[in-house]
Enzyme design. Sequence first.
Site, mmCIF file in Angstrom:
data_model
loop_
_atom_site.group_PDB
_atom_site.id
_atom_site.type_symbol
_atom_site.label_atom_id
_atom_site.label_comp_id
_atom_site.label_asym_id
_atom_site.label_seq_id
_atom_site.Cartn_x
_atom_site.Cartn_y
_atom_site.Cartn_z
ATOM 1 N N CYS A 71 84.063 93.398 -5.342
ATOM 2 C CA CYS A 71 84.081 94.229 -4.144
ATOM 3 C C CYS A 71 84.760 93.424 -3.033
ATOM 4 O O CYS A 71 84.349 92.288 -2.751
ATOM 5 C CB CYS A 71 82.633 94.536 -3.766
ATOM 6 N N CYS A 193 90.243 97.814 -1.788
ATOM 7 C CA CYS A 193 88.836 98.133 -2.070
ATOM 8 C C CYS A 193 88.829 98.495 -3.546
ATOM 9 O O CYS A 193 89.720 99.222 -4.013
ATOM 10 C CB CYS A 193 88.377 99.322 -1.224
#
Length: 268
Positions: A71, A193
């Site tokens: 992440c 992302c």
Amino acid sequence: MKKIGLFDSGIGGFSILKDLMKINPAMSFYYIADEAFLPYGEKSEEFVRKRCEKIVEVLMEKEVDLVVVACNTATALGIQSLRERFCGIPFVGVEPYLNIVNQVEAFSSGGEAPSPRRLAALITPSTKVSPRFVKLKKRVDPKGEISIFDCKNLANIVEEFYSEGNSFELEEKLRLELRPLKDSGFTHVILGCTHYPLVQSFIEKELGCQCISPGPYVAKRVKYLIEGSTLKTSKPFAESTENSSFQFLSTKSGAWALRKFSDFTLIS
Ligand code: DGL
């Protein structure tokens, strides 16, 4: 068989898992999706840091050999404190692949001069304001060639595609989110992302661009660390006949759950 722990706020880390499985076929993967606290992209540094620590405690109980912070937001806000607190274990983070700006060969075809390019990066709001990202941007892109767009809803929309399946309404939501980049002539869009590569082909069609993700580089780094002297595997990967295994834990359901993960393309 080496155990790799991965986590993300949700299913975004699947985009990294896919590349890890390609390059490291004989591994056990423990994946934690912190869905109860999604999205990380709008949370404070302290909040995300604490969630990262909680999750890594669980991965430690599973005795993983290495943790992939799958992440960008958690890497930007939490990886430093994870490395300080759990110093016996290697952490591999994921960062927006801004380095592409300096790789001239990525924009040339067959030895010709580089073609004209316009670069953008899509990231979460928390990543955008994090000191780690600001520093990275200054160092790698001092001329400011990459336009940065923070996307408030994109990770959530990707989660919706996963839980509800494709629909016209969701496609419209996705188009709306991409509207600020539409018709701006971006040739390359960096997906900052891990949720975004799961809808990569849609983004490429919608914006007429090529998307860039760090997954293959993360996988190579994991392979390098696993094969290195500190984490030696018993057999070289090429000779291994073992298959990878996968366990998926979501904080939302609170229980281990095996889910379909072979098809990483949610929409094309
Ligand atoms: N997948 C995460 C990232 O790479 C964040 C999504 C979110 O929870 O906002 O940044």
